[in-house]
Design an enzyme around this catalytic site. Structure first.
Site, mmCIF file in Angstrom:
data_model
loop_
_atom_site.group_PDB
_atom_site.id
_atom_site.type_symbol
_atom_site.label_atom_id
_atom_site.label_comp_id
_atom_site.label_asym_id
_atom_site.label_seq_id
_atom_site.Cartn_x
_atom_site.Cartn_y
_atom_site.Cartn_z
ATOM 1 N N SER A 148 -8.991 -72.864 -44.628
ATOM 2 C CA SER A 148 -9.739 -73.974 -44.029
ATOM 3 C C SER A 148 -10.590 -74.638 -45.102
ATOM 4 C CB SER A 148 -10.646 -73.467 -42.903
ATOM 5 O OG SER A 148 -11.586 -74.457 -42.506
ATOM 6 N N TYR A 161 -17.482 -67.837 -40.056
ATOM 7 C CA TYR A 161 -16.122 -68.359 -40.077
ATOM 8 C C TYR A 161 -15.778 -68.866 -41.474
ATOM 9 C CZ TYR A 161 -12.196 -71.529 -39.373
ATOM 10 O OH TYR A 161 -10.984 -72.167 -39.486
#
Length: 253
Positions: A148, A161
């Site tokens: 990501s 995250y």
């Protein structure tokens, strides 16, 4: 984009029940690969597999939980029985849970670490032998890790995250030193805002609202557009490794 046909290749895609994983599985099958679909939701997997076979592709739905050793081992056995060894692995399964660190959500932190980091490692462990053997036989072998932009860009309430995705990005970089000399490619794809179920995982309404606001202002990529990137990377000549690809909406900073 220009592709090479993937006929003759055998792929595994985790998190294949929806979003990026589903789109990647469908496109790889369209390009000719046999695709094993891994995820926890059996009905959704069967639906995706049916869509692929209806389009003339080959798909195997395998219910598996990447956070469970026995589940992954059983999935590998089923894939090998049906398809034999694989030469293309897409590590896509992941979870994104947003809360401020001060909330102390150890349950969420553990779930993200178990899925996004240890789950990725379980899948790599399961198929390293296949990938190395394929490359040793002169065939193309690919490990694709979906990370990501959160590995590099800071977003409030998503610190853990982002940390798990930074781990995946760095893991991919380190694995190239082990796999590259044996002709196994490692590609790290880092999506920006993509329309998927990930943002629906968060149970904090305020945090979810903030994310929705960002997505509305910037826009999102479609899962199919990310799949296009993956399919392009794995269809290059075997001596070409697109090592790291960051793909995001043009308006995302």
């Amino acid at each position: 984009m220009s592709y090479e046909n993937l006929t003759g290749r055998t792929a595994v895609v985790t998190g294949a029940a929806s979003g990026i994983g589903e789109a990647v599985a469908v496109l790889l099958a369209e390009r000719g690969a046999r695709v094993a679909l891994l995820a926890r939701r059996e009905q959704r997997l069967e639906e995706v597999a049916a869509k692929i076979t209806a389009g003339g592709g080959s798909a195997l739905a395998v219910v598996a939980d990447v956070t469970d050793d026995a589940s992954v081992a059983a999935a590998v056995a089923r894939i090998h029985e049906a398809y034999g060894p694989v030469d293309l692995v897409v590590n896509n399964a992941g979870v994104m849970l947003g809360n401020p660190v001060e909330a102390g959500r150890l349950d969420e932190w553990q779930r993200m670490i178990d899925t996004n980091v240890t789950g990725v490692l379980r899948v790599i462990r399961a198929f390293t032998g296949d990938l190395v053997a394929a490359a040793g036989e002169g065939r193309t072998a690919d490990l694709v890790d979906i990370s990501s932009v959160g590995a590099h860009l800071a977003f409030p309430n998503y610190a853990v995250y982002g940390a798990t995705k930074a781990a995946v990005t760095h893991l991919s970089q380190c694995l190239r030193t082990e796999f590259g000399p044996r002709d196994v490619r490692v590609t790290n794809v880092e999506p920006g805002f993509v329309e998927s179920e990930l943002r629906l995982h968060t149970d904090n309404a305020e945090v979810s609202g903030q994310v929705d606001g960002m997505l509305e202002a910037v826009g999102t990529l479609a899962a199919e557009e990310l799949a296009d990137v993956v399919a392009y990377a794995v269809s290059r000549p075997r001596h070409v490794n697109l090592r790291q690809i960051m793909a995001m909406p043009t308006r995302q900073a």
